[in-house]
Write an enzyme that holds these catalytic residues in place. Structure first.
Site, PDB file in Angstrom:
ATOM      1  N   PRO A   2       0.804  -1.238   0.061  1.00  0.00           N
ATOM      2  CA  PRO A   2      -0.044   0.039  -0.019  1.00  0.00           C
ATOM      3  C   PRO A   2       1.056   1.201   0.087  1.00  0.00           C
ATOM      4  CG  PRO A   2      -0.646  -1.496   1.712  1.00  0.00           C
ATOM      5  CD  PRO A   2       0.521  -1.984   1.322  1.00  0.00           C
ATOM      6  N   GLU A   3       0.380   2.296  -0.867  1.00  0.00           N
ATOM      7  CA  GLU A   3       1.158   3.482  -0.770  1.00  0.00           C
ATOM      8  C   GLU A   3       0.627   4.538   0.126  1.00  0.00           C
ATOM      9  OE1 GLU A   3       1.985   4.623  -4.719  1.00  0.00           O
ATOM     10  OE2 GLU A   3       2.134   2.535  -5.446  1.00  0.00           O
ATOM     11  N   LYS A  53       4.271   5.420   4.313  1.00  0.00           N
ATOM     12  CA  LYS A  53       3.873   4.423   4.562  1.00  0.00           C
ATOM     13  C   LYS A  53       3.700   3.612   5.918  1.00  0.00           C
ATOM     14  CE  LYS A  53       5.264   3.359  -0.168  1.00  0.00           C
ATOM     15  NZ  LYS A  53       5.979   2.593  -1.086  1.00  0.00           N
ATOM     16  N   ARG A 262      11.347  -2.319 -11.005  1.00  0.00           N
ATOM     17  CA  ARG A 262       9.809  -2.287 -10.877  1.00  0.00           C
ATOM     18  C   ARG A 262       9.033  -1.761 -12.164  1.00  0.00           C
ATOM     19  NH1 ARG A 262       8.299   0.469  -5.292  1.00  0.00           N
ATOM     20  NH2 ARG A 262       6.218  -0.625  -5.674  1.00  0.00           N
TER      21      ARG A 262
END
Length: 275
Positions: A2-3, A53, A262
């Site tokens: 999750p960001e 985060k 990524r």
């Protein structure tokens, strides 16, 4: 993982449930925390906020519960007598007035005094949080000019939590798309207009994702994408997850590339690598 916007929204829900309430029960899975659990009973929850985060649950006695979801952690809210049906491992449970907030699967959890947070090994390395702190476009531009950042490629830099905290993979793609910048460009390569647009986009796209539960796309483009029967995982974004589809801006085909191991998506026409 999750960001920042997702963690901030989770924090909002926990704050709505626990803020101003006195804890009736506290449970920790970790032995070093378990012996402190009883000392939190009868203590009020003052606030729940985030730094990048990481989530920070602040108590009236100036202690702060730090947690980082990493890849698999998740908070669940529920009635005290009806815990969630899940195969995940319970790590933390805070209960007040018949309602509970439970953290599952996370392994990075610790209890700190508020005055000692500056020495936290993770938090001490973070840049400012875009959602929990007052950060202006000018602040971000100054950080982009900083010698430690100004000669780094944007594709790598936007994932560096020292620049600003909370950005992740989908936000990186969306910020670069709306800024019309190629990921190999560097802050030092940008004009003052480009630098200003990048700083604005870093703030605006993060806040848009927070307000709209992860949706960063523009309303008009969302309508087009839905009309074309794109699934939500695609129409919620302007470029991310849209490899092989048309750019909303110019009609070129969105491409996928790997940056920093990524995936990143870009329009080869709108995001040219300037000479």
């Amino acid at each position: 993982m999750p960001e920042g916007p997702e963690i901030r929204r989770a924090a909002d829900k926990i704050e709505k449930q626990l803020r101003g309430k006195t804890l009736d029960d506290v449970w920790f899975a970790f032995p070093e925390l378990a012996k402190q659990a009883s000392s939190l009973i009868g203590i009020q929850v003052n606030a729940v906020d985030t730094w990048g985060k990481a989530m920070l649950i602040r108590f009236a006695d100036q202690r702060v519960l730090y947690s980082h979801n990493q890849l698999y952690g998740v908070w669940k809210l529920h009635s005290e007598d009806k815990p969630p049906s899940t195969k995940r491992s319970l790590r933390v449970r805070l209960t007040a007035e018949g309602r509970a907030a439970s953290l599952y699967s996370a392994s990075d959890v610790s209890l700190w005094h508020e005055n000692a947070l500056d020495s936290h090994p993770f938090l001490a390395r973070l840049g400012p949080d875009l959602l929990s702190q007052q950060v202006t476009s000018g602040d971000v531009q100054k950080r982009l000019h900083d010698p430690q950042f100004r000669r780094r490629s944007l594709g790598a830099l936007l994932l560096d939590q020292r620049l600003v905290a909370g950005l992740g993979n989908y936000l990186r793609t969306e910020i670069l798309f709306f800024s019309k910048l190629h990921p190999k460009m560097r802050p030092v390569d940008l004009t003052s207009v480009q630098l200003s647009l990048l700083a604005d986009s870093i703030i605006d796209i993060t806040h848009r994702a927070y307000r709209q539960a992860g949706v960063t796309n523009l309303d008009a483009w969302i309508e087009q994408a839905i009309a074309a029967k794109e699934p939500r995982r695609q129409w919620r974004f302007s470029a991310f997850e849209r490899a092989g589809l048309s750019c909303h801006r110019c009609g070129s085909i969105i491409e996928r590339m790997m940056v920093g191991s990524r995936r990143l998506y870009l329009c080869p026409c709108c995001q040219l690598l300037s000479p």
